[in-house]
Write a protein that holds these residues in place. Sequence first.
Motif, PDB file in Angstrom:
ATOM      1  N   LEU A  44       0.576  -1.165   0.091  1.00 53.27           N
ATOM      2  CA  LEU A  44      -0.255   0.109  -0.037  1.00 53.27           C
ATOM      3  C   LEU A  44       0.904   1.346   0.058  1.00 53.27           C
ATOM      4  O   LEU A  44       0.689   2.186  -0.679  1.00 53.27           O
ATOM      5  N   ARG A  45       1.909   1.218   0.742  1.00 52.28           N
ATOM      6  CA  ARG A  45       2.811   2.534   0.794  1.00 52.28           C
ATOM      7  C   ARG A  45       3.280   2.813  -0.585  1.00 52.28           C
ATOM      8  O   ARG A  45       3.717   3.619  -1.010  1.00 52.28           O
ATOM      9  N   GLU A  47       2.131   1.875  -3.462  1.00 47.00           N
ATOM     10  CA  GLU A  47       1.152   2.243  -4.429  1.00 47.00           C
ATOM     11  C   GLU A  47       0.742   3.592  -4.139  1.00 47.00           C
ATOM     12  O   GLU A  47       0.524   4.482  -4.884  1.00 47.00           O
ATOM     13  N   GLN A  48       0.726   3.933  -2.934  1.00 44.22           N
ATOM     14  CA  GLN A  48       0.734   5.350  -2.619  1.00 44.22           C
ATOM     15  C   GLN A  48       1.710   6.530  -3.088  1.00 44.22           C
ATOM     16  O   GLN A  48       1.504   7.382  -3.745  1.00 44.22           O
ATOM     17  N   GLU A  49       2.840   6.056  -3.067  1.00 42.95           N
ATOM     18  CA  GLU A  49       4.115   6.782  -3.588  1.00 42.95           C
ATOM     19  C   GLU A  49       4.005   6.802  -5.134  1.00 42.95           C
ATOM     20  O   GLU A  49       4.020   7.905  -5.463  1.00 42.95           O
ATOM     21  N   LEU A  51       1.088   6.585  -6.773  1.00 39.74           N
ATOM     22  CA  LEU A  51       0.039   7.584  -7.233  1.00 39.74           C
ATOM     23  C   LEU A  51       0.390   8.998  -7.067  1.00 39.74           C
ATOM     24  O   LEU A  51       0.036   9.970  -7.727  1.00 39.74           O
ATOM     25  N   ARG A  52       1.214   9.310  -5.877  1.00 39.33           N
ATOM     26  CA  ARG A  52       1.590  10.588  -5.685  1.00 39.33           C
ATOM     27  C   ARG A  52       2.388  11.006  -6.844  1.00 39.33           C
ATOM     28  O   ARG A  52       2.363  12.328  -7.290  1.00 39.33           O
ATOM     29  N   THR A  55       0.296  11.826  -9.750  1.00 41.69           N
ATOM     30  CA  THR A  55      -0.407  13.171  -9.711  1.00 41.69           C
ATOM     31  C   THR A  55       0.470  14.251  -9.955  1.00 41.69           C
ATOM     32  O   THR A  55       0.096  15.152 -10.686  1.00 41.69           O
TER      33      THR A  55
END
Length: 357
Positions: A44-45, A47-49, A51-52, A55
């Motif tokens: 999850l970490r 994937e979050q990075e 996505l950031r 973006t």
Amino acid sequence: MIDFRYHLVSLISVFLALAVGIVLGAGPLRENLGDQLAGQVEQLRTEQEQLRGDTEELSAKHDQLATFIAELGPELVAGTLDGKQVAVLTDDSSTRSGTERIVALLEEAGVGSAVQINLLPALWAPDAEPTRAEALQAIRSIAPAVLAEDSDAALTDSALLSAMIPMLLHGEGDGGLTPELRTQLWQVLIDHDLVTVNGEMPVAVDGVIYASAAPEELADEKEDEQVATERAQGLLTSQTALLGELAGIGIPAVVSAATPGNDASTGILRTVRGDAGFDAVSTTDRLQEADGPLLSVLALIEQTRGGSGAYGTTGDAEDRLPALPETQGLEDQAAEQNGEGGAAEPGTQPSDGGGAE
């Protein structure tokens, strides 16, 4: 009858199950579950990075494209509206920088006259009803036919006055208004602080751009909830009456709205884009951004050529830019400027409204 031995067996079973759970939890199960949870957290970490990063990359590309488009603005619109008369309407002073840029681009496009009409809060505010009633009385004494009261008795004073503005800007079908009568009617609106006019008093125009502020700019934080609700309803009534009349009489028109946070879920943009009755009117978002004013002018150019659409970057926009010959390949040019390649994006080919005049 249940005896003591039954209770004893039950207690032994409970403690045995508890002991087995503790042993398993402290041993192989703990290690297995812990590894699984740690792996999921790490995934999850990651994937979050990702996505950031995506973006930020998209935001940077949007900013680069916006800057590139804004810099090319005068060149893109040059000579496209030669001799046209255009009115720029706005409902709040917070749009000043955007409307000034729109007027400057219209001049680059060759517009013969660009008049700015500022719609004032007295046109829709709840506490200005006596002022609107006085204005209507004066208008009825000059040219009652200009009001739509007979055709729709349910219209409020705010709606009647707002719908009259496009009629004053229209050159045909206005009940035989002479230039003198038009001037008198504009003066009534000015004298009652319903509008101000920057530039020569308009007689008739070939196009209209309505520059609308963000909803929060049009609210008054000092008002209680009931008054604030009445103000918001009055504003929407005024806007829809004005824009509905514009759509009905066929003047090429664009609604250009400020959309902070790239949000078009509130305000007049949501209303216009969500109602088929306004399909003849083009819309653009991003008024507060560098390329927002140019989007407005490009949309008006397309309108004068018979096309329409919803443009910008909000979720309900149809395309990034109007598909005109002037904008064909523009996104590819921006990509080349930034060292990128790629084929032309959909929507950069000329539309039905994109041909030369």
